[in-house]
Design an enzyme around this catalytic site. Structure first.
Site, PDB file in Angstrom:
ATOM      1  N   PRO A  78      41.338  37.834  51.278  1.00 32.09           N
ATOM      2  CA  PRO A  78      40.340  37.491  50.245  1.00 32.09           C
ATOM      3  C   PRO A  78      39.147  38.447  50.241  1.00 32.09           C
ATOM      4  CG  PRO A  78      40.494  35.761  51.932  1.00 32.09           C
ATOM      5  CD  PRO A  78      41.555  36.755  52.228  1.00 32.09           C
ATOM      6  N   GLU A  85      43.555  32.645  61.115  1.00 32.69           N
ATOM      7  CA  GLU A  85      42.231  33.047  60.627  1.00 32.69           C
ATOM      8  C   GLU A  85      42.190  34.522  60.242  1.00 32.69           C
ATOM      9  OE1 GLU A  85      39.896  30.757  59.885  1.00 32.69           O
ATOM     10  OE2 GLU A  85      41.560  29.480  60.481  1.00 32.69           O
ATOM     11  N   ARG A 129      57.831  45.797  38.227  1.00 28.65           N
ATOM     12  CA  ARG A 129      58.152  45.833  36.800  1.00 28.65           C
ATOM     13  C   ARG A 129      57.587  47.050  36.089  1.00 28.65           C
ATOM     14  NH1 ARG A 129      54.565  43.856  33.760  1.00 28.65           N
ATOM     15  NH2 ARG A 129      55.850  42.886  32.168  1.00 28.65           N
ATOM     16  N   ASP A 141      52.528  44.467  26.948  1.00 26.16           N
ATOM     17  CA  ASP A 141      52.113  43.275  27.669  1.00 26.16           C
ATOM     18  C   ASP A 141      50.614  43.088  27.686  1.00 26.16           C
ATOM     19  OD1 ASP A 141      54.671  42.739  28.203  1.00 26.16           O
ATOM     20  OD2 ASP A 141      54.472  42.712  30.374  1.00 26.16           O
TER      21      ASP A 141
HETATM   22  C1  4H7 Z   1      44.154  37.989  55.999  1.00 27.22           C
HETATM   23  C2  4H7 Z   1      42.848  37.753  56.404  1.00 27.22           C
HETATM   24  C3  4H7 Z   1      44.793  36.457  50.899  1.00 27.22           C
HETATM   25  C4  4H7 Z   1      44.927  36.943  55.491  1.00 27.22           C
HETATM   26  C5  4H7 Z   1      42.317  36.465  56.310  1.00 27.22           C
HETATM   27  C6  4H7 Z   1      45.060  35.897  52.150  1.00 27.22           C
HETATM   28  C7  4H7 Z   1      43.682  34.466  50.267  1.00 27.22           C
HETATM   29  C8  4H7 Z   1      44.104  35.734  49.946  1.00 27.22           C
HETATM   30  C9  4H7 Z   1      44.421  35.651  55.379  1.00 27.22           C
HETATM   31  C10 4H7 Z   1      43.097  35.414  55.811  1.00 27.22           C
HETATM   32  C11 4H7 Z   1      44.593  34.612  52.398  1.00 27.22           C
HETATM   33  C12 4H7 Z   1      43.818  36.321  48.591  1.00 27.22           C
HETATM   34  C13 4H7 Z   1      42.048  33.569  56.993  1.00 27.22           C
HETATM   35  C14 4H7 Z   1      41.648  33.834  54.640  1.00 27.22           C
HETATM   36  C15 4H7 Z   1      41.732  32.104  56.886  1.00 27.22           C
HETATM   37  C16 4H7 Z   1      41.354  32.377  54.539  1.00 27.22           C
HETATM   38  C17 4H7 Z   1      40.546  30.422  55.671  1.00 27.22           C
HETATM   39  C18 4H7 Z   1      45.305  34.584  54.813  1.00 27.22           C
HETATM   40  N1  4H7 Z   1      43.913  33.924  51.451  1.00 27.22           N
HETATM   41  N2  4H7 Z   1      42.549  34.114  55.748  1.00 27.22           N
HETATM   42  N3  4H7 Z   1      40.828  31.848  55.807  1.00 27.22           N
HETATM   43  N4  4H7 Z   1      42.914  35.721  47.840  1.00 27.22           N
HETATM   44  N5  4H7 Z   1      44.775  33.968  53.606  1.00 27.22           N
HETATM   45  O1  4H7 Z   1      44.398  37.324  48.213  1.00 27.22           O
END
Ligand code: 4H7
Length: 242
Positions: free
Chosen positions: A88, A115, A153, A168
């Protein structure tokens, strides 16, 4: 194009990539998907891949060793092959990134769980961090699948003759016009007369106007980024006046 995916849950992927357009691309050999189970690179009797965070606190962190060794086991087809972490905290994936990545011979996707991954993996092994949107997932696997789908794609030959990805949504930078198919009357609702007219130029204009209307109404941010033709500008003036 080759995708190498590092994950603790490789079994999630085949049910997804063996279907539909992606499935056909894999069968045709246009897309090669290789799965690496990070757990195979764990040491010790219990193949542990996570551990408690230094400094304390809840949750577990993915140990750096197994990911590091898994990455080193992957054949690099190109010195420019990027190692991508789904997180994220990454740049938000969009259609223009999909186009850029579709030019690569190979992509290596790292899916984190718990995490997340030890910071030294991020700083030492990761070239690019991508997020698929502002929400929390329990792992990077769905993000990897989103990349697989959106990028494959765009690989030449994958969409065959069935449709052009240039038409698209987002390809032209606008939202798509509304689509209709048979029957002519459904639930008391008809089909716009122009679509039955057979007048291809009128249909093209109607669709363009509908695309512009929708984009203006729902995603005005996209209109600022897109290159509009002189005709588009005329259409937009009319839409805004109405
Ligand atoms: C890598 C690092 C991607 C993977 C942290 C992965 C949302 C997305 C994850 C995390 C993901 C996205 C650790 C983030 C735990 C969330 C509560 C796996 N979540 N985590 N945290 N938006 N989670 O692309």
């Amino acid at each position: 194009m080759r995708f190498d995916i590092l994950t603790l849950f490789p079994e999630l992927f085949p049910p997804f990539y063996n279907e539909s357009i992606l499935g056909r691309a894999v069968k045709k050999g246009l897309v090669d998907i290789r799965l690496t189970n990070i757990r195979s690179f764990a040491h010790g009797r219990h193949n542990v891949t996570d551990d408690r965070p230094y400094g304390g606190g809840d949750g577990m962190v993915m140990k750096p060793g197994p990911i590091f060794r898994a990455l080193n086991s992957i054949e690099r087809l190109n010195e420019k092959t990027p190692v991508i972490l789904l997180t994220p905290q990454g740049r938000t994936f969009d259609q223009s990134i999909a186009w850029e990545l579709s030019e690569r011979e190979q992509l290596i996707l790292v899916c984190g769980r718990y995490e997340g991954v030890d910071e030294r993996i991020r700083t030492g092994c990761i070239d690019m961090e991508l997020s698929i949107g502002d929400y929390v997932l329990s792992g990077g696997e769905l993000g990897a699948m989103v990349l697989l789908d959106a990028i494959s794609r765009l690989v030449p030959g994958v969409l065959g003759g069935e449709r052009s990805n240039k038409e698209d949504s987002f390809e032209g930078g606008l939202l798509e016009y509304p689509h209709y198919t048979r029957p002519n009357i459904f639930d008391g609702e008809g089909v716009p007369e122009v679509l039955l007219s057979g007048d291809h130029e009128k249909i093209r204009k109607w669709r363009r106007v509908e695309s512009l209307k929708r984009t203006l109404e729902r995603r005005p941010d996209l209109l600022k980024k897109v290159r509009l033709t002189d005709e588009d500008k005329v259409f937009l003036k009319e839409i805004k006046r109405d």
